[in-house]
Design a protein around this motif. Sequence first.
Motif: not given
Length: 325
Positions: A270, A273, A295, A301-302
């Motif tokens: 986290a 990021l 990404y 991450v989604t």
Amino acid sequence: TLIGWMYAHGIGGAANSEEAFKWLNWATQRGSATAPYYIGCMHADGLGVPKDDAEAARWCRKAAERGYARAQHWLGFAHSMGRGVAQDHVAAAQWYKKAAEQEFPDAQFQLGLMYDQGISVSRNSARAIKWYRLAANQGHSAAKNNLALCYASGDGLPKGSVEAMRLFVEAAEQGFAKAQFNLGLAYFNGNGVSKDVPRGLKWIRKSAAQRLHSAQLFLSSVYGEGKGVRRDAAKSLKWVRLAAENGSVDAQFRLASMYYNGAGVRQNLAKALHWYRACAEQGDSRAQNFLGELYDSGGFVTKDTAEALKWFKVSAEQGNANAQY
């Protein structure tokens, strides 16, 4: 002019912008060169009036055209930054020169810098040194530092470590952070002087305490790698984090990588990021490409193809070959 200036700054009583403007405008209409500069400063700083860079430039131009060196320097800086006026380095050099010829040291330094870096003028070491020296002779610490660098490198001057060190010391003792860092590096590495790691670190810490990113990153590396000191992961993290928090792109990227890889710190994706994004938003193509890959793959991450393409695009536009691929 003096009465208006006193009202503007609340000297001898409460600040009163209306009275300040009245007296300064009165003086301007009667030919004062300094009064329109002070009105310009009121607008530049939002001192009793709305902050307005364009209006500040308009008033400062009046003062500059009347020959006031401080206003000429201000207008040169405004043109160099595009502050309240169109960015125009040629105009900046012209205004700096007018002020420099009146022996205004900040303008002499800026003009030296333009010749040193070839900004809007052909790079000319001799002219850069001329203006640096004139400013340095008036005690300008940044000019002393840059003149010292010329001596240290032999750029336009006979290479001379003694003169370089003298100027570094003078500027460092005046509190100029870059000179403190350069002096510290000279002692730390033994460049032009006997190697003295403790003395070098003393000056580098002084510089880092003034938030100079390069000094903070240097200390992070020193403690992280144990160069000249005992390895200390906590101190390494402290200095890179301070530099990152102070806006250093290189520090933000390094800190993000540390958290991502768990290098010298417990892995924290986290936080990785957060710092990659902070770095990318400042325009760093490495971080932008990393976010694109993140990404695109949906690592921690989604997965978001649109977000990935956004970051790949801005990175590629800066010439990042990995993003272009």
